[in-house]
Enzyme design. Sequence first.
Site, PDB file in Angstrom:
ATOM      1  N   HIS A  53       0.813  -1.215   0.000  1.00 35.44           N
ATOM      2  CA  HIS A  53       0.000   0.000   0.000  1.00 35.44           C
ATOM      3  C   HIS A  53       0.851   1.273   0.000  1.00 35.44           C
ATOM      4  CE1 HIS A  53      -3.764  -2.125   0.388  1.00 35.44           C
ATOM      5  NE2 HIS A  53      -3.274  -2.817   1.403  1.00 35.44           N
ATOM      6  N   GLU A 157      -6.563 -12.560   4.970  1.00 32.01           N
ATOM      7  CA  GLU A 157      -7.418 -11.377   4.918  1.00 32.01           C
ATOM      8  C   GLU A 157      -8.840 -11.673   4.440  1.00 32.01           C
ATOM      9  OE1 GLU A 157      -4.978  -7.820   3.536  1.00 32.01           O
ATOM     10  OE2 GLU A 157      -3.849  -9.458   2.635  1.00 32.01           O
ATOM     11  N   ASP A 183      -9.136  -5.694   5.362  1.00 38.53           N
ATOM     12  CA  ASP A 183      -9.526  -6.530   4.231  1.00 38.53           C
ATOM     13  C   ASP A 183     -10.491  -7.629   4.656  1.00 38.53           C
ATOM     14  OD1 ASP A 183      -8.166  -6.042   1.490  1.00 38.53           O
ATOM     15  OD2 ASP A 183      -6.576  -5.633   2.928  1.00 38.53           O
TER      16      ASP A 183
END
Length: 265
Positions: A53, A157, A183
């Site tokens: 990210h 996730e 997530d």
Amino acid sequence: MTARGAESARRSLKQRLADGEQLRGALLRLPSETLVEMAGVAGLDYVVIDCEHGPADTALLQHHITAAAAQGIDVIVRVGTSEPALALRCLDLGAVGVIHPHIDSAEDARRAVAACHYPPLGERGFATYSRAGRFGTVSAAEHVDASRDTLVVAMIETERACAAADAIAGTPGVDAVLVGPADLAADCGLPGQDTVTALIAGAHRATRAQDRAVMTIVPGQDAARKAERAGSQLILFNMAQVLMDTLRALAEPGATETTCTSATS
């Protein structure tokens, strides 16, 4: 992991986990060698550089790893989904471990391990002339020996992954499991917090049952202590949240003189 001359006496994160230590680190999504240095000066055990990210520029990453080495703090890198080539580069640069996101099954976990280890356990490309091999000054045997301390973290996730947590954690070569709460919540359709908490707790129980370490992302000290009491060995402070909470507190009109003084001293 880097085959380090003078630093070789320092125990690796993997060795420290095996000894039962609880370790604290900082998750850094903002490119900043200064934050890496500050984490080391503060006494944290490791930093996680987020290349999923955050920026995935390996030149910048090398600068961060070099800054970390100067302060005696280890670097783990979170790569993107199914990115063995990036995992290879991170380890060649001297990262001590890799977090692999979106691990949904034991097969996914096996691929993550393969990306991080040399044969016979894995399929990582071999080279001693990288930074991790001290630019070709260590023998092949020394380089392989050092690589055995590479830490592989499987990040789960989804609800499916939580159900498979036992098989994922039990995969040979997986050292720790990290549940991604954001997530996971999205995968479940953003249910109530109790649902997500129950799934995380189940995944953590399965991980500990396989004698693997649990890594937990936390927003601050209270959550860190709670996670440690629950058995997490790897505490990971979300520095974006820590910094934003601090800045917002400072921006409040009622911020105390003590807070402002501490921030500038």
